[in-house]
Enzyme design. Structure first.
Site, PDB file in Angstrom:
ATOM      1  CD  GLU A  46      -2.178   1.420   3.082  1.00 33.35           C
ATOM      2  OE1 GLU A  46      -1.617   0.894   3.882  1.00 33.35           O
ATOM      3  OE2 GLU A  46      -3.447   1.705   3.329  1.00 33.35           O
ATOM      4  CE  LYS A 126      -7.003   1.277   4.124  1.00 35.31           C
ATOM      5  NZ  LYS A 126      -5.562   1.820   4.424  1.00 35.31           N
ATOM      6  CB  CYS A 171      -3.877  -1.607   4.396  1.00 35.48           C
ATOM      7  SG  CYS A 171      -3.065  -1.655   6.258  1.00 35.48           S
TER       8      CYS A 171
HETATM    9  N1  CDT Z   1      -2.766   1.142   6.617  1.00 34.20           N
HETATM   10  C1  CDT Z   1      -3.804   0.642   7.208  1.00 34.20           C
HETATM   11  O1  CDT Z   1      -4.963   0.593   6.896  1.00 34.20           O
HETATM   12  N2  CDT Z   1      -3.194   0.293   8.451  1.00 34.20           N
HETATM   13  C2  CDT Z   1      -4.253  -0.217   9.522  1.00 34.20           C
HETATM   14  C3  CDT Z   1      -3.624   0.058  10.868  1.00 34.20           C
HETATM   15  C4  CDT Z   1      -4.552  -0.213  11.844  1.00 34.20           C
HETATM   16  S1  CDT Z   1      -5.918   1.026  12.233  1.00 34.20           S
HETATM   17  C5  CDT Z   1      -5.381   2.367  12.841  1.00 34.20           C
HETATM   18  C6  CDT Z   1      -4.480  -1.784   9.523  1.00 34.20           C
HETATM   19  O2  CDT Z   1      -5.599  -2.161   9.299  1.00 34.20           O
HETATM   20  O3  CDT Z   1      -3.347  -2.575   9.368  1.00 34.20           O
END
Ligand code: CDT
Length: 300
Positions: A46, A126, A171
């Site tokens: 990502e 997203k 993600c």
């Molecule tokens: N980039 C991304 O979506 N990261 C989130 C981090 C946790 S929520 C603050 C994830 O789900 O991995």
């Protein structure tokens, strides 16, 4: 069988001062390594082209926009497209996208799928944006995706590439069971996922030691319960003082991890993925048309 060789191209940390050109040099090195292993498809993380900038609060839109792309391929990324096309390799990567839609400037957390001829054949914005919209100085670092990006407005897509059906997610999407079921119902045989996951989660720090477990837990379950391949690729290591999860992997439709990164730096892991193996699940334990009961799932 319909076998393709897939490369998960994990990236180590990218510093704030690193240029797109420097990042593309690293992406090209991973592409060449993948090519030597016979890869047909290379999957990057990502927001591959820059550091994970939502960790900082920025009030100045001009500064925020320095992390966004207004065209793809841009001049800096063009050499990657050219080399991948020369090698006949398809690729998937994420970037921050700034684009005008119906006369309005929009900003998305975007992933693209580029086919082996160098054409962008699928784009995804997203839909599950984590984090918070306002500056929260009590945190060790921010997670301002809700401030810098708008929610994607289109459902997951699916494209025919390399003789298979491919979908993308980004993600936080990978934590939601609906993601896998949606793409599966849309025919996907392989789901490509890039991520940036800090090891520290400020809202529930008691779960910090479970980041790696939860990462694999949701994706292995998603792969198995929907009979599809999952390719998950992180931006790993300590980036600007924040420890980020590695463990990029390729997961078979049985839920088994068949390739796993063992560093938190730039690393390629590959697997030979037979897309016909989706049928092992879809014709048996998860035969949707025979045994699934959508009429009983009234709460969703
Ligand atoms: N980039 C991304 O979506 N990261 C989130 C981090 C946790 S929520 C603050 C994830 O789900 O991995």
């Amino acid at each position: 069988s319909r076998e393709i060789i897939v490369a998960a191209a994990q990236m180590g940390p990218i510093a704030r001062h690193e240029t797109r050109t420097q990042v593309v040099v690293r992406m090209l090195a991973l592409l060449e390594k993948a090519a030597r292993r016979g890869a047909n498809l290379v999957v990057y993380p990502e927001l591959t082209l820059t550091t994970f900038f939502p960790r900082w609060f920025m009030a100045d839109q001009a500064e925020i926009d320095t992390f966004f792309e207004t065209e793809m391929p841009s001049a800096e990324v063009a050499p990657l497209f050219a080399r991948a096309r020369e090698l006949g390799i398809a690729m998937n990567f994420g970037y921050a996208e700034k684009t005008v839609i119906d006369g309005t400037m929009r900003r998305f957390n975007t992933a693209i799928l580029v086919d082996q001829d160098g054409n962008i054949c699928l784009k995804y914005h997203k839909i599950h944006l984590p984090g918070h919209p306002e500056h929260e100085p009590w945190r060790q670092f921010q997670h301002l995706e809700k401030r810098y990006f708008e929610l994607g407005e289109a459902p997951y897509g699916c494209a025919d590439v390399l003789g298979g059906k491919m979908s993308m997610a980004i993600c936080n999407d990978r934590r939601w069971p609906e993601t896998y079921r949606e793409v599966s119902l849309r025919g996907a045989e392989m789901l490509l996922i890039g991520y940036n996951t800090p090891l520290h989660y400020p809202l529930a720090p008691e779960h910090d030691h479970l980041q790696s477990f939860h990462n694999h837990l949701c994706m292995q379950a998603g792969a198995y319960q929907n009979g599809l391949w999952v390719v998950a690729v992180g931006k790993a290591g300590t980036e600007e003082g924040v420890a980020m999860l590695g463990q990029s992997c390729i997961i078979a439709p049985t839920g088994e991890i068949v390739a796993l990164a063992s560093t938190t730096g730039d690393e390629v892991v590959t697997a030979c993925c037979d897309l016909d193996r989706c049928q092992e699940l879809r014709e048996n334990i998860f035969n949707f048309s025979k045994n699934r009961r959508p009429d009983m799932y009234t709460a969703i």
